[in-house]
Design a protein around this motif. Sequence first.
Motif, short mmCIF file in Angstrom:
data_model
loop_
_atom_site.label_atom_id
_atom_site.label_comp_id
_atom_site.label_asym_id
_atom_site.label_seq_id
_atom_site.Cartn_x
_atom_site.Cartn_y
_atom_site.Cartn_z
N GLY A 255 57.30 13.53 63.66
CA GLY A 255 55.87 13.33 63.90
C GLY A 255 55.42 14.00 65.18
N ARG A 256 56.22 13.86 66.25
CA ARG A 256 55.84 14.48 67.52
C ARG A 256 55.86 16.00 67.42
N ALA A 257 56.91 16.54 66.79
CA ALA A 257 57.02 18.00 66.68
C ALA A 257 55.88 18.58 65.85
N PHE A 258 55.50 17.89 64.77
CA PHE A 258 54.41 18.39 63.93
C PHE A 258 53.08 18.32 64.69
N THR A 259 52.89 17.28 65.51
CA THR A 259 51.66 17.16 66.28
C THR A 259 51.53 18.32 67.26
N VAL A 260 52.59 18.61 67.99
CA VAL A 260 52.57 19.71 68.95
C VAL A 260 52.37 21.04 68.23
N TRP A 261 53.03 21.20 67.09
CA TRP A 261 52.93 22.45 66.34
C TRP A 261 51.49 22.68 65.87
N LEU A 262 50.84 21.63 65.39
CA LEU A 262 49.45 21.77 64.95
C LEU A 262 48.54 22.14 66.11
N LEU A 263 48.79 21.59 67.29
CA LEU A 263 47.98 21.95 68.46
C LEU A 263 48.23 23.40 68.86
N GLU A 264 49.46 23.86 68.72
CA GLU A 264 49.76 25.26 69.02
C GLU A 264 49.08 26.19 68.02
N GLN A 265 49.06 25.79 66.75
CA GLN A 265 48.35 26.60 65.75
C GLN A 265 46.86 26.61 66.01
N ALA A 266 46.33 25.48 66.45
CA ALA A 266 44.90 25.43 66.80
C ALA A 266 44.60 26.38 67.95
N ALA A 267 45.51 26.47 68.91
CA ALA A 267 45.31 27.39 70.04
C ALA A 267 45.29 28.84 69.55
N LEU A 268 46.13 29.16 68.57
CA LEU A 268 46.10 30.51 68.01
C LEU A 268 44.76 30.80 67.33
N ALA A 269 44.12 29.76 66.83
CA ALA A 269 42.80 29.93 66.21
C ALA A 269 41.67 29.85 67.22
N ALA A 508 27.68 39.16 71.11
CA ALA A 508 27.78 39.26 69.65
C ALA A 508 29.14 39.73 69.18
N VAL A 509 30.02 40.19 70.08
CA VAL A 509 31.32 40.71 69.64
C VAL A 509 32.28 39.56 69.38
N LEU A 510 33.45 39.89 68.84
CA LEU A 510 34.49 38.91 68.60
C LEU A 510 34.89 38.23 69.90
N TRP A 511 35.26 36.95 69.79
CA TRP A 511 35.73 36.23 70.96
C TRP A 511 37.17 36.60 71.28
N SER A 512 37.69 36.01 72.34
CA SER A 512 39.02 36.34 72.83
C SER A 512 40.10 36.02 71.81
N VAL A 513 41.22 36.74 71.91
CA VAL A 513 42.38 36.43 71.08
C VAL A 513 42.96 35.09 71.49
N GLY A 514 43.03 34.82 72.79
CA GLY A 514 43.58 33.57 73.27
C GLY A 514 42.58 32.44 73.14
N PRO A 515 43.01 31.19 73.40
CA PRO A 515 42.14 30.03 73.20
C PRO A 515 40.99 29.99 74.19
N GLY A 516 39.88 29.41 73.73
CA GLY A 516 38.70 29.27 74.55
C GLY A 516 37.61 30.25 74.15
N ARG A 517 36.42 30.00 74.68
CA ARG A 517 35.27 30.92 74.51
C ARG A 517 34.47 30.84 75.80
N VAL A 518 35.09 31.33 76.85
CA VAL A 518 34.60 31.12 78.21
C VAL A 518 33.17 31.64 78.38
N PHE A 519 32.92 32.87 77.96
CA PHE A 519 31.60 33.47 78.17
C PHE A 519 30.53 32.72 77.38
N ALA A 520 30.82 32.40 76.12
CA ALA A 520 29.85 31.67 75.30
C ALA A 520 29.61 30.27 75.86
N ASP A 521 30.65 29.61 76.35
CA ASP A 521 30.48 28.27 76.92
C ASP A 521 29.60 28.32 78.17
N LEU A 522 29.80 29.34 79.00
CA LEU A 522 28.98 29.47 80.21
C LEU A 522 27.53 29.77 79.88
#
Length: 771
Positions: A255-269, A508-522
Amino acid sequence: MAVGGSASDGEEAGGGGTSDGGTASRGGTSDGGASTEGGASEAGAASGGGVAPDAGGDPEDTAGAGGSGAEAETSDGSDDSGGSGGGEKSEAEAELAAQRVERERIEQRKAERKGPIESGGKLSGKAADLLAAVRAVESGEKPSATVFAEPEPAPRRPAPEPAPRPRTVPPEAATAPAGPAPETVQAVRRVLAQGGAPETLAPQVAAALGEGAEERLHADPWQLLHVTSVRPEQADGFARALLGAECSPDDERRGRAFTVWLLEQAALAGHTALEAPALTAALAQRAVPDPEAALNGTLAEGEALVFQDALEDAPATEEADEDGERPVRVLVGLERYALAEESLADGLARLINSAPKEGGSASDWERAAASAEGSAAELLRAVAGNGLVLHTGGEASHVEPARLLGEAGRLGLRAWAAAHSPLGRDGFGQLLRRSPREQEPSEAPAPPVATVAGLLSGAEGPGRDEDGSLALDLLVVLDAPQLDVETAALLVESLPDGARLVLAGDPAVLWSVGPGRVFADLLAARVCPQIASRLPDPGPLGELVSGIGAGELNQVAAPGKEVVIVPVRDAGEAVHRTVQLVADSVPRAIGVPAEQTVVITPGHGGAAGTRALNAALKERLNPGPGRFGGFDPGDRIAYSPAPGRTLPGQVVKADAEGLHLSCSGAHVVVPKERVETQLRHGWALTAHQAVGGRWPAVVVVLPGDAAQALSRPWVYTAFSRAARHLSVVHGVEQALPRAVAEIPARPRTTRLPALLQPPAQDPGAQERTAG
């Protein structure tokens, strides 16, 4: 759809080009259908922070339901972020080392927080259960690593005193990470063999788990999920083989490993956190019998953190009105991204609340602004009195930051610009050289522009002061939408007190490959001045791209064949027409040689992905046996030294050191063992690989099986890479105008907007003050 001119079978780009036999790989490759450049197919973000079930396959090569197909590309070479060879530490290694030091600094800051957080007393249901788990840890009921709930927002600070503050050390002072010891790899290999897993995973497992990897893997087989390429079902099979009858779906470790894995996959998205209900729903889809227990166990062990963010737009309720508390959402995230967002928010508040360093008098700035026009003058006035300014606009708007850089230098400020890619850096450097007030080109010094990665690693830019901060007073970051939270945190923390930061880019361009949307959030937070450029991109291409940004795919007049549509029936024909355009039609009819033309397609796999297109283009433009890991001298390449970074270049030669490349004038050596993970052929790129660069001619390939990968940001990004000519190899019919009109960027769940907001006023405190 008619956009610009169209070309029949023998008339691509206005030419009467013949069909060059042997150039087309009509059947393409068998990569398995439409692949997108979008990455994480697992916990991607559906609207509202949802986590989608996985679609299988390599996240770089599949159109996952959860990752945004056109938004969240995992970069090439993500399994190996090492440097470029040689005895010296490479730029990539220095960059990663500097990021590691930054993470240690913010972890230390987090550890200094003392005492439990007194908040959330009115919570109920799942939110209360999660908070109870955190407080149990704080009270010592169960030993664990530090876990914390969301603290009350910090009040806005006045300008900081010039007292010493923790800083990022220069990258030269950090040591490059060493690989796992051979005996560790061998020990891990034995455990993998015992569980029936491929022994070739041993180096990756040893690197991911670190010291004692063998014992950790044997004690918890699901730790195998720390290797990016391993899927949950594969980890389950490994655990069954290793544990036998002791293996069960309700195992706490699973359960713990799957939880962390899902969070890592979310970061990739692109997410920095997920809403707790979305995470527990995803765990249930993974056959975790008690998702809430799995989540609570992960929090108790310190493998993830829980936060409460006030909902600004939540509807008012009687209960909330009576007790004065606002509704909250409960988020769960990995520590590295949580700390990066907090560090970034703190650094931005420091810039916003600090008085900028004086560089010239107010009247000097006003004279500079008066000599400019329109939004350029507005930008100068905003930067004169503010530590943080946002600037939005397309390619034509770059003249305004260039004007700002020149005026700031004349006022005595150490002013620099940083671009996302070497192509963007070189293009902005040419713009600076064309400034009317600069010296003659032969006399002018090198323009003050670097790449973001080069600036942080010390390979480019002004270097650092004695206290470790960047030796500059004004930094203009171009392509700001490409900043992920970790890079942005490191960049802001590296700025000295009193520095000015301008984040400039096209929202209007694609957001960053890494997690977050810094410019849009600001932009959404509105915590600093925002200057919108009023300079439109010129010509038919500018008109076309501007319409796409507004959600309309308009027909534009293209008398000079600036835009040409080439309809195709299938992926094989798309490959054939693309080769014909690059090698023959565009050079002959437009006058742009093949080496100045780039091909952009939605993904790497599929019958018309980058693999198939690059194979056909190499056969036509630089045929050879591919003796050096599939490459020959003269091949165009896309080199990825670190996740999220792609450097276009060319193969020069190969020898015992490795493959020698020329990337924007820089000589790079890629060791033999890293060629497979860090290099691809580069005639054809994905839109995320191409962002930050522009080419005289661009061929955008849209095969029918890529329709699901299209979105407005993807189309906008791909089409706007063309400076003089755009050919669209069009096989998606109405999916293209529908994507532009109806499919915006997928939402990303982040905490930065809440961290940037001022603390809410307590109505009770106001009443007591009034009394």
